[in-house]
Motif scaffolding. Sequence first.
Motif, short mmCIF file in Angstrom:
data_model
loop_
_atom_site.label_atom_id
_atom_site.label_comp_id
_atom_site.label_asym_id
_atom_site.label_seq_id
_atom_site.Cartn_x
_atom_site.Cartn_y
_atom_site.Cartn_z
N MET A 338 0.83 -1.13 -0.03
CA MET A 338 0.00 0.16 -0.05
C MET A 338 0.88 1.18 0.11
O MET A 338 0.48 2.23 -0.65
CB MET A 338 -0.90 0.11 1.01
CG MET A 338 -2.26 -0.91 0.94
SD MET A 338 -3.12 -0.53 -0.47
CE MET A 338 -3.52 1.32 -0.22
N ALA A 339 1.77 1.20 0.71
CA ALA A 339 2.93 2.42 0.68
C ALA A 339 3.29 2.76 -0.87
O ALA A 339 3.37 3.81 -1.07
CB ALA A 339 4.15 2.25 1.60
N GLN A 340 3.71 1.57 -1.47
CA GLN A 340 3.90 1.99 -2.86
C GLN A 340 2.94 2.44 -3.72
O GLN A 340 3.05 3.31 -4.53
CB GLN A 340 4.57 0.74 -3.46
CG GLN A 340 5.83 -0.01 -2.75
CD GLN A 340 6.78 1.05 -2.66
OE1 GLN A 340 7.15 1.75 -3.49
NE2 GLN A 340 7.72 1.13 -1.54
N VAL A 341 1.43 1.86 -3.42
CA VAL A 341 0.46 2.31 -4.36
C VAL A 341 0.16 3.70 -4.15
O VAL A 341 -0.34 4.49 -4.93
CB VAL A 341 -0.49 1.18 -3.97
CG1 VAL A 341 -1.87 1.77 -4.55
CG2 VAL A 341 -0.38 -0.19 -4.41
N GLU A 342 0.03 3.98 -2.78
CA GLU A 342 -0.31 5.44 -2.37
C GLU A 342 0.85 6.35 -3.13
O GLU A 342 0.13 7.62 -3.22
CB GLU A 342 -0.12 5.65 -0.81
CG GLU A 342 -1.32 4.89 -0.24
CD GLU A 342 -1.40 5.17 1.47
OE1 GLU A 342 -0.14 5.83 1.86
OE2 GLU A 342 -2.19 4.81 2.05
N ARG A 343 1.82 6.04 -3.34
CA ARG A 343 2.57 7.06 -4.32
C ARG A 343 2.71 7.10 -5.68
O ARG A 343 3.54 7.57 -6.25
CB ARG A 343 4.17 7.08 -3.64
CG ARG A 343 4.23 7.37 -2.07
CD ARG A 343 5.65 7.53 -1.65
NE ARG A 343 6.33 6.07 -1.68
CZ ARG A 343 6.39 5.52 -0.69
NH1 ARG A 343 5.99 5.94 0.53
NH2 ARG A 343 7.20 4.58 -0.69
N SER A 344 1.61 6.10 -6.23
CA SER A 344 1.59 5.89 -7.70
C SER A 344 0.48 6.19 -8.23
O SER A 344 -0.62 6.42 -7.52
CB SER A 344 2.08 4.37 -7.93
OG SER A 344 1.13 3.82 -7.62
N PRO A 345 0.55 6.40 -9.53
CA PRO A 345 -0.97 6.87 -10.13
C PRO A 345 -1.95 5.63 -9.97
O PRO A 345 -3.13 5.76 -10.09
CB PRO A 345 -0.58 7.10 -11.66
CG PRO A 345 0.77 7.19 -11.62
CD PRO A 345 1.46 6.63 -10.42
N ARG A 349 -7.22 3.85 -9.01
CA ARG A 349 -7.88 2.61 -9.24
C ARG A 349 -8.30 1.90 -7.88
O ARG A 349 -9.35 1.58 -7.91
CB ARG A 349 -7.29 1.69 -10.32
CG ARG A 349 -6.93 2.45 -11.71
CD ARG A 349 -6.25 1.11 -12.54
NE ARG A 349 -6.91 -0.12 -12.42
CZ ARG A 349 -6.60 -1.06 -13.10
NH1 ARG A 349 -5.43 -1.07 -13.72
NH2 ARG A 349 -7.11 -2.27 -13.14
N VAL A 350 -7.04 1.86 -7.11
CA VAL A 350 -7.51 1.05 -5.73
C VAL A 350 -8.55 1.88 -4.77
O VAL A 350 -9.23 1.27 -4.23
CB VAL A 350 -6.02 1.24 -5.08
CG1 VAL A 350 -6.42 0.51 -3.78
CG2 VAL A 350 -5.16 0.14 -5.73
N THR A 351 -8.30 3.01 -4.77
CA THR A 351 -9.44 4.01 -4.07
C THR A 351 -10.84 3.70 -4.49
O THR A 351 -11.61 3.79 -4.06
CB THR A 351 -9.03 5.41 -4.02
OG1 THR A 351 -7.67 5.74 -3.48
CG2 THR A 351 -10.09 6.37 -3.33
#
Length: 538
Positions: A338-345, A349-351
């Motif tokens: 999640m830390a990586q996902v939160e800093r990526s475009p 999609r995840v939200t």
Amino acid sequence: MYDPSNSAGGKLSALHGPAGARRSFAPRLTLAIAALCCAAVTTGAVLWGERYADHEVEARESLIGHDMVESLDRMLTNVRTQRRDALLEMVGQNCRDIALPLAELETYVQYVRGINLVDHHQLYCSSALGPLSMPLASYVPRGTPGSHGVIVNLLAGTPFQPGTPVISMYEPSGDGKGVEYTIEGVYVTDTLAHGIRYGAQQVILSMPGSGVLTDKGDFVPSIKTPTDVGTRVYSTQWPFSVAVLASATLATEMHWRYGLLFGALAILFDLLIVALALLALAPHRQLLAAVRRGLRLGQLHVVYQPVVEIATRQIVGVEALIRWTHPRWGSVSPSVFMAQVERSPLISRVTRFALHSAAADIAQKTTIRPLRVAVNIAPLDLQRKDFVADVLAVNDTLPPGVTLVLELTERFLLEKQPRTQAIFDVLKARGVQFAIDDFGTQHSNLDLLGRFPFDYVKIDGQFVRQVDRGGAALIRAIAAVAKHYGMEIIAEGVESEAQHAALRELGIPFGQGFLYQRPTSARELHVEPEPGMAATRP
């Protein structure tokens, strides 16, 4: 035996494959650069710490020096101004007529050994000895009137007490006439000695052309006066200066203190450099690609942890939490991706996935009403142009009695940007509520509660774990501030009945944690009611 290849971490590392081996030089270069940076930071911190400690020692010397100068300025000014006019009027009068009034006036002037009247360059009348005849040069060997019209000299002694240092102040009132004040050196010495109590090793009073007087009362002629003693502070009112030399104990203390401080800062920066180096070597793209595939193939799902009313233990809300079950790696912890996902475009999609999944699950799989559904929001979400539209689209599909709550962590809100405020205003106008998550950690800032219109404040579990062991003061303070702004408190991480009871005692309205229920599916949401209370909800 433990096989790392069977774990999520081991499987993620396998994403490198042969290409990672072919690029083995790049990690080594990265680590070498990181090591050089760490060495440079450590060396710089040591040198900076030494320089800063020297600066602090000089600052302490200057502080003591200014204090001494201020005290001596007051002393000399007091001597000159007390009964000045009455004394000047006596100059030239017969000593036998004024001896008694002169002695009486001397009692009003502090710090002096005696006051002498001068006529024809001779001391002819003394407050202590009465009539006398003494050349003025014995008390005023040198100097011209300063800014006050007074000549000041530091003397090793007087003809009557040759071994006792004094300060002579002479104020001319005419040709060969004036008033001479003999100030006891012991008062000056006592003033200088106060500097020793504040960390000085030596304090010296110096007068140009006269000599110096040390804090021990020793007089040193001007030809033997040291010129490089510590820090020198000059009086702006009288012709003298004070030199202060810090003690070895103070200097050692300062070097240890700032050596440890800057050493600790160096360690922190070194750890940061190492972390950045490791982060640069992490397989970001492979991990994000795996998450993207997981979204497409249905590997990600949402679980829910109840938020209960502490007084009754009835469920009043849930927090939606994303989980990833990989067909080969098994359950992957959110901390891995999640830390990586939160800093990526990919966060958009995840939200969207979390919002739509939560809305569908709560509408179809549970009948608990009313109910708040909290979804965590990342900082990049607030920067997306379509974020508000995504939230409103989901909010409009929620059944009656269900309220959407967006949770943000405080580190994303330290600066009140106009766009963030606009998002709050638009969404709150449509019934969306906001919660500040993990409050009290990282950049803890009570000012956030006044700058943003939150509905809920979620106190981090690390403070809740201490609430039954004397750590209730901080929670009570946060609750008071939140209440002032019309916000409700949710205590996270409640794990024991003792914590539950302590929170109830504090009047905290809502709680969340393993004590009530671990994250589960929407169908399995259920919390046992407070003992002695019957469940009133389905």
